[in-house]
Design a protein around this motif. Structure first.
Motif, mmCIF file in Angstrom:
data_model
loop_
_atom_site.group_PDB
_atom_site.id
_atom_site.type_symbol
_atom_site.label_atom_id
_atom_site.label_comp_id
_atom_site.label_asym_id
_atom_site.label_seq_id
_atom_site.Cartn_x
_atom_site.Cartn_y
_atom_site.Cartn_z
ATOM 1 N N TYR A 1 0.835 -1.207 0.000
ATOM 2 C CA TYR A 1 0.000 0.000 0.000
ATOM 3 C C TYR A 1 0.867 1.253 0.000
ATOM 4 O O TYR A 1 0.602 2.216 -0.732
ATOM 5 N N SER A 2 1.933 1.243 0.799
ATOM 6 C CA SER A 2 2.822 2.395 0.868
ATOM 7 C C SER A 2 3.538 2.614 -0.452
ATOM 8 O O SER A 2 3.741 3.757 -0.878
ATOM 9 N N ALA A 3 3.936 1.519 -1.101
ATOM 10 C CA ALA A 3 4.621 1.638 -2.397
ATOM 11 C C ALA A 3 3.707 2.303 -3.417
ATOM 12 O O ALA A 3 4.142 3.187 -4.178
ATOM 13 N N TYR A 4 2.432 1.908 -3.435
ATOM 14 C CA TYR A 4 1.514 2.534 -4.377
ATOM 15 C C TYR A 4 1.249 3.989 -3.988
ATOM 16 O O TYR A 4 1.123 4.857 -4.867
ATOM 17 N N GLY A 5 1.179 4.263 -2.695
ATOM 18 C CA GLY A 5 0.970 5.643 -2.252
ATOM 19 C C GLY A 5 2.065 6.565 -2.735
ATOM 20 O O GLY A 5 1.807 7.703 -3.142
ATOM 21 N N ARG A 6 3.305 6.091 -2.694
ATOM 22 C CA ARG A 6 4.417 6.913 -3.181
ATOM 23 C C ARG A 6 4.321 7.124 -4.696
ATOM 24 O O ARG A 6 4.666 8.186 -5.197
ATOM 25 N N ILE A 7 3.877 6.092 -5.411
ATOM 26 C CA ILE A 7 3.699 6.241 -6.857
ATOM 27 C C ILE A 7 2.638 7.288 -7.167
ATOM 28 O O ILE A 7 2.839 8.182 -7.993
ATOM 29 N N ALA A 8 1.507 7.195 -6.473
ATOM 30 C CA ALA A 8 0.419 8.149 -6.707
ATOM 31 C C ALA A 8 0.806 9.554 -6.269
ATOM 32 O O ALA A 8 0.557 10.540 -6.987
ATOM 33 N N GLY A 9 1.426 9.666 -5.097
ATOM 34 C CA GLY A 9 1.744 10.986 -4.556
ATOM 35 C C GLY A 9 2.889 11.695 -5.250
ATOM 36 O O GLY A 9 2.930 12.924 -5.301
ATOM 37 N N ASN A 10 3.841 10.923 -5.800
ATOM 38 C CA ASN A 10 5.016 11.539 -6.406
ATOM 39 C C ASN A 10 4.978 11.586 -7.924
ATOM 40 O O ASN A 10 5.566 12.494 -8.523
ATOM 41 N N LEU A 11 4.315 10.614 -8.554
ATOM 42 C CA LEU A 11 4.316 10.545 -10.016
ATOM 43 C C LEU A 11 3.003 11.001 -10.638
ATOM 44 O O LEU A 11 2.999 11.689 -11.664
ATOM 45 N N LEU A 12 1.886 10.612 -10.031
ATOM 46 C CA LEU A 12 0.592 10.983 -10.589
ATOM 47 C C LEU A 12 0.132 12.368 -10.136
ATOM 48 O O LEU A 12 -0.507 13.095 -10.891
ATOM 49 N N PRO B 1 0.120 25.144 -5.858
ATOM 50 C CA PRO B 1 1.582 25.054 -6.038
ATOM 51 C C PRO B 1 2.004 23.641 -6.424
ATOM 52 O O PRO B 1 1.500 22.655 -5.891
ATOM 53 N N LEU B 2 2.916 23.549 -7.356
ATOM 54 C CA LEU B 2 3.437 22.262 -7.818
ATOM 55 C C LEU B 2 4.921 22.204 -7.499
ATOM 56 O O LEU B 2 5.700 23.020 -7.982
ATOM 57 N N TRP B 3 5.318 21.233 -6.658
ATOM 58 C CA TRP B 3 6.721 21.124 -6.281
ATOM 59 C C TRP B 3 7.059 19.685 -5.907
ATOM 60 O O TRP B 3 6.194 18.921 -5.488
ATOM 61 N N ILE B 4 8.298 19.308 -6.106
ATOM 62 C CA ILE B 4 8.765 17.964 -5.746
ATOM 63 C C ILE B 4 9.250 18.003 -4.305
ATOM 64 O O ILE B 4 10.181 18.739 -3.965
ATOM 65 N N LYS B 5 8.634 17.215 -3.465
ATOM 66 C CA LYS B 5 8.909 17.275 -2.029
ATOM 67 C C LYS B 5 10.218 16.591 -1.646
ATOM 68 O O LYS B 5 10.815 16.917 -0.634
ATOM 69 N N SER B 6 10.620 15.578 -2.437
ATOM 70 C CA SER B 6 11.871 14.873 -2.149
ATOM 71 C C SER B 6 12.348 14.174 -3.412
ATOM 72 O O SER B 6 11.624 13.335 -3.958
ATOM 73 N N ILE B 7 13.547 14.502 -3.845
ATOM 74 C CA ILE B 7 14.109 13.874 -5.040
ATOM 75 C C ILE B 7 14.318 12.375 -4.803
ATOM 76 O O ILE B 7 14.025 11.547 -5.679
ATOM 77 N N ALA B 8 14.807 12.022 -3.620
ATOM 78 C CA ALA B 8 15.075 10.607 -3.321
ATOM 79 C C ALA B 8 13.798 9.785 -3.344
ATOM 80 O O ALA B 8 13.747 8.690 -3.914
ATOM 81 N N THR B 9 12.743 10.316 -2.716
ATOM 82 C CA THR B 9 11.469 9.591 -2.690
ATOM 83 C C THR B 9 10.860 9.514 -4.086
ATOM 84 O O THR B 9 10.268 8.497 -4.462
ATOM 85 N N PHE B 10 11.009 10.578 -4.863
ATOM 86 C CA PHE B 10 10.537 10.565 -6.250
ATOM 87 C C PHE B 10 11.238 9.458 -7.036
ATOM 88 O O PHE B 10 10.603 8.728 -7.809
ATOM 89 N N ALA B 11 12.547 9.312 -6.828
ATOM 90 C CA ALA B 11 13.309 8.272 -7.523
ATOM 91 C C ALA B 11 12.871 6.875 -7.088
ATOM 92 O O ALA B 11 12.750 5.961 -7.920
#
Length: 494
Positions: A127-138, A165-175
């Protein structure tokens, strides 16, 4: 009919959970927030026994229906597998279960919970893995589309949309999110449910329970002509059509086998007990049972043990970006109670980060708390009237808190750096921090006690300060604020 019903429910779950991470208005959580709370690992870590028992009973009755209907990462993999089937039909085949790998990962997962290695737990939690996909990529795509509509509406004198506002909260988490999408998507495209049946600890745990499920796909050997269509369409690779057997620990009840069987030889019904063939599989099954019992015991002990712990700009022009101060203790949101409670229950799904309207929460990039939410005040401050993060957290890492209790919860305290204050560096009167402190914890006093006419600098009443960060955010000093918030290991009520 069963396959269509499963797909319909799965699509509803996937769409609703995705919207939880995309919704910046905070209106959808009242409707769909329960879908996050019934995910297996969040329910286990929050010690919500009613949900855990319900999911176990659901699995014992229907099999691994959780993995194909409720789990968003599993449903996402089904979408990739479906696209792969369009390019090449009848492309799967039976393969033996990787039981040693599956139960080793489950045991390591349980050990990581006991040891408090949250980053490892977060990486494997579906669930957390999908949450990061939705929150960071979608989410960037969603917000970008909204901002485009807001731009168009503004030109038409309409207020139907507003810019966000549109901003990347963490480059590492985005990766990490991008890597998770690429790996799981590629595996699903090529081989179906490989990730779920080799790596996912929740899949392994529920898969072992599903061996004993009441309802399951059953092969009628009197009708089967061994054409192999069922095995070639099984994305779990669990149907051995030569021996007319199904590995129910890997079956996710997708109904593909029933839908593709031309002879009607497979039905979803009560399976009668059969005599186990005296083959090498018996020893492997015994190994699987022993591994499962050991890993389940570790996971149960871990969850019980952890359960007991429980833009505004102040200047006239943005001369340069604010830098993050070097805090000795990180700041965790009101309702989390302590850093220890956050570490014990958080799975880094980042739902709280996605819904924070003040842009205060962002994923940690420190190794020991990697991807867990922490607070920083460069883009905003934690407004006393906002309790959004506590309302959406599914694991109990941030417990529900009222607005009144939040205003009386001290998550940190402000620290003054006299040398950075603009009254000292530029010789001008400021007082921004005093004017905007919501609890009146800051007063301006002469920098030189012997001269009342000397430039005034802030002083902090540590008994009244709640650590909201309004002073740090609104301080005009650059690049480092003249006043910043130091976190508290354990929150207290003032």
């Amino acid at each position: 009919m069963l396959k269509k019903l499963r797909r319909t429910i799965a699509c509803i779950f996937l769409a609703a959970i995705t919207l939880l991470f995309l919704d910046f208005t905070g209106s959808l959580h009242a409707w769909f927030g329960w879908m996050a709370k019934i995910q297996f690992l969040p329910a286990l870590l929050s010690l919500n026994l009613l949900i855990v028992i319900s999911l176990v009973v659901l699995t014992i009755i229907f099999g691994r229906i959780y993995c194909s209907v409720i789990c968003p990462l599993g449903i996402m993999q089904d979408l990739f597998a479906h696209l792969g089937l369009k390019s090449k039909k009848n492309r799967y085949g039976y393969s033996p279960a990787k039981n040693i790998l599956r139960y080793t990962v489950l045991a390591l997962f349980a050990a990581a919970i006991i040891a408090g290695i949250s980053s490892f737990v977060s990486l494997l939690a579906p669930y957390s893995a999908y949450g990061r996909i939705a929150g960071n990529l979608l989410s960037p795509l969603w917000i970008g589309a909204n901002n485009l509509l807001a731009y168009i509406a503004e030109r038409a004198d309409s207020y139907a949309f507003y810019s966000v506002p549109l901003w990347i909260k963490s480059i590492a988490t985005f990766a990490i999110a991008a890597a998770t999408l690429i790996i799981t998507g590629t595996l699903a495209w090529r081989n179906g449910r490989t990730y779920c049946n080799t790596i996912c600890p929740v899949g392994t745990l529920l898969g072992t329970l599903s061996r004993f499920s009441i309802l399951k796909p059953v092969i009628d050997t009197t009708k089967c002509n061994s054409c192999g269509l069922c095995a070639r369409n099984c994305k779990a690779a669990c149907i051995d059509n030569k021996n007319h057997t199904i590995d129910y620990s890997r079956c996710v009840v997708c109904m593909n086998c029933i839908d593709n069987c031309k002879k009607g030889a497979i039905s979803y019904t009560v399976r009668k007990k059969a005599v186990a063939p005296a083959t090498q599989e018996t020893g492997d099954n015994n190994l699987s049972r022993r591994s499962f019992l050991s890993a389940t015991g570790l996971l149960a002990v871990a969850s019980i043990a952890k359960g007991e712990e429980k833009k505004m700009q102040a200047g006239l022009a943005a001369i340069e970006e604010k830098k993050v101060p070097n805090r000795e203790t990180r700041i965790v949101p009101p309702g989390s109670q302590s850093i220890r409670n956050m570490a014990a229950h958080c799975t880094s799904c980042q739902l709280c980060v996605s819904v924070c309207p003040n842009e205060v929460l962002r994923p940690s990039e420190k190794l020991e708390t990697f991807m867990q939410p922490e607070m920083s005040y460069e883009r905003g401050y934690c407004r006393p009237e906002c309790t959004r993060c506590s309302e959406v957290c599914p694991t109990g890492a941030i417990r529900l808190i009222t607005k009144e209790d939040k205003s009386a919860t001290q998550i940190g305290h402000a620290v003054v750096i006299k040398e950075n204050c603009v009254t000292m560096t530029d010789g001008v009167n400021c007082g921004n921090c005093e004017r905007h402190c919501p609890v009146g914890a800051i007063k301006m006093i002469p920098s030189d006690p012997q001269q009342k006419s000397s430039p005034k600098i802030p002083t902090v009443n540590l008994e009244k300060c709640i650590g909201c960060g309004a002073c740090e955010n609104l301080c005009p000093a650059r690049p480092l604020s003249a006043i910043y918030v130091e976190g508290h290991v354990t929150h207290r009520t003032i």
